[in-house]
Each structure stands twice: as C-alpha cells, then as structure tokens.
Design a protein around this motif. Structure first.
Motif, PDB file in Angstrom:
ATOM      1  N   MET A 109       0.861  -1.255   0.115  1.00 21.36           N
ATOM      2  CA  MET A 109      -0.152  -0.023  -0.013  1.00 21.36           C
ATOM      3  C   MET A 109       1.027   1.340   0.144  1.00 21.36           C
ATOM      4  N   ALA A 110       2.028   1.216   0.733  1.00 19.43           N
ATOM      5  CA  ALA A 110       2.800   2.211   0.729  1.00 19.43           C
ATOM      6  C   ALA A 110       3.573   2.677  -0.625  1.00 19.43           C
ATOM      7  N   SER A 111       3.702   1.810  -1.319  1.00 20.17           N
ATOM      8  CA  SER A 111       4.502   1.951  -2.550  1.00 20.17           C
ATOM      9  C   SER A 111       3.621   2.147  -3.823  1.00 20.17           C
ATOM     10  N   GLY A 112       2.154   2.182  -3.343  1.00 17.00           N
ATOM     11  CA  GLY A 112       1.346   3.002  -4.548  1.00 17.00           C
ATOM     12  C   GLY A 112       0.457   3.716  -4.018  1.00 17.00           C
ATOM     13  N   ALA A 113       0.425   4.289  -2.802  1.00 15.70           N
ATOM     14  CA  ALA A 113      -0.550   5.382  -2.308  1.00 15.70           C
ATOM     15  C   ALA A 113      -0.339   6.693  -2.806  1.00 15.70           C
ATOM     16  N   MET A 114       0.819   6.995  -2.894  1.00 13.25           N
ATOM     17  CA  MET A 114       1.249   8.550  -3.165  1.00 13.25           C
ATOM     18  C   MET A 114       0.942   8.840  -4.717  1.00 13.25           C
ATOM     19  N   VAL A 115       0.250   9.962  -4.820  1.00 15.45           N
ATOM     20  CA  VAL A 115      -0.007  10.556  -6.157  1.00 15.45           C
ATOM     21  C   VAL A 115       0.964  11.217  -6.771  1.00 15.45           C
ATOM     22  N   TYR A 149      -3.535   8.985  -1.886  1.00 13.68           N
ATOM     23  CA  TYR A 149      -5.098   8.573  -2.267  1.00 13.68           C
ATOM     24  C   TYR A 149      -5.078   6.990  -1.982  1.00 13.68           C
ATOM     25  N   LEU A 150      -6.214   6.791  -1.347  1.00 14.08           N
ATOM     26  CA  LEU A 150      -6.348   5.416  -1.015  1.00 14.08           C
ATOM     27  C   LEU A 150      -7.314   5.018  -2.323  1.00 14.08           C
ATOM     28  N   GLU A 194       2.128   0.785  10.329  1.00 10.62           N
ATOM     29  CA  GLU A 194       2.075   2.049   9.820  1.00 10.62           C
ATOM     30  C   GLU A 194       3.109   2.371   9.078  1.00 10.62           C
ATOM     31  N   MET A 195       3.101   2.993   7.812  1.00 14.24           N
ATOM     32  CA  MET A 195       4.417   3.081   6.948  1.00 14.24           C
ATOM     33  C   MET A 195       4.336   4.513   6.305  1.00 14.24           C
ATOM     34  N   ARG A 196       5.449   4.959   5.997  1.00 14.85           N
ATOM     35  CA  ARG A 196       5.297   6.334   5.254  1.00 14.85           C
ATOM     36  C   ARG A 196       5.179   6.032   3.792  1.00 14.85           C
ATOM     37  N   ALA A 197       4.099   6.785   3.211  1.00 14.64           N
ATOM     38  CA  ALA A 197       4.051   6.528   1.602  1.00 14.64           C
ATOM     39  C   ALA A 197       5.234   7.019   0.837  1.00 14.64           C
ATOM     40  N   LEU A 198       5.423   5.963  -0.040  1.00 16.95           N
ATOM     41  CA  LEU A 198       6.859   6.442  -0.833  1.00 16.95           C
ATOM     42  C   LEU A 198       6.344   7.187  -2.290  1.00 16.95           C
TER      43      LEU A 198
END
Length: 153
Positions: free
Chosen positions: A57-63, A70-71, A149-153
């Motif tokens: 999720m963290a690898s693909g959540a950042m737009v 963006y979820l 919990e992870m920081r979005a990339l």
C-alpha cells in the motif's frame, strides 16, 4: 546380605503410581505448549502478512510528486487480498483458517503515512474446555490484532 524376593515387585508398583500421578500433569503441559506454539505461529503469520500489505500500500498510495496520499479502492482491495491470501488477486486459500479480507482495514492517519490493520479470530486446536459443573464450555478463542504504519513512498 540377602534381598527380599518381593522388593523388586514393590518398587515396580511405586513407579507405576508415580507415573499415574504425573502423567495427567505432563499431558496438560504438552497440550498447553502446543497451543501456545500454534498461537505464536498464527500471530507471526498475521503480522508478516500485515507488514507485506502495508509495504504494498505504501508503494502505491502516493499520487505523483505532489505528496498527496490517495487510497484507491482497487489498491485497498489488492492490499486486503495480499494480507489474507498472500497475493493481490485474492486466489487460493487464506494464510490462516477462516480469515477473510473483511478483517483488514486501510487508513491514512496523516498526510504522509498509511496504516494497515488486520484482525483475526484465533480458534485454538483444543477447541473449548468442557466444564464439569454443567455450565457452558470455556472458550479459548480470542481476537488477534496487528497494525503496521508506514510512510508512503
């Protein structure tokens, strides 16, 4: 010195009594250790799967490069499938018995992080402990929880 002829036979009877008193305790201890090991195995499987889902999720959540998370519903569904089934398509058998993707939630607690939480109803190998006084059996099942919990990339 002469030994009594019945001494050996008396000692064999004592050994049998000692075993008879200690065997139930050893059997209960063996079941407890097995149950604890099974619970740790299932919890480890659940936390590892939750960590994999959070990483996905963290690898693909950042737009783009604007820094907005963006979820996307497709990505959230793929994350739930990855956590429960071990693949994004949701095919095959669940990693844990009777686990569904309804027990997985994906949120964004702040603008830079995502949080993946998983719940699993643990069902013990033994089942329930019967009561000897006529009441309901004592259930050993409980709910396991894992949150990453992870920081979005």
């Amino acid at each position: 010195m002469r030994k009594e002829p019945g001494l050996k036979r008396k000692q064999e009877g004592i050994a049998m009594l000692e075993f008879m008193f200690s065997a139930p305790l050893l059997i209960v201890l063996m079941f407890a250790v097995t149950e604890l090991g099974w619970a740790f195995h299932q919890y480890h499987t659940m936390t590892r799967a939750t960590r994999d889902g959070a990483r996905h999720m963290a690898s693909g959540a950042m737009v783009g490069s604007v820094g907005i998370i963006y979820l996307d519903s497709t990505l959230v569904q793929q994350t739930g499938n990855l956590v429960v089934y071990g693949n994004v398509n949701g095919t095959g058998t669940p990693l844990l018995p009777n686990w569904t993707s309804a027990g997985v939630s994906v949120t964004s607690p702040n603008p830079t992080h995502i949080r993946v939480s998983a719940n699993y109803d643990y069902v013990p190998l033994v089942g329930a402990i019967p009561t000897f006084y006529g009441g309901d059996p004592l259930s050993l099942s409980f709910q396991m929880q894992s949150t990453v919990e992870m920081r979005a990339l």
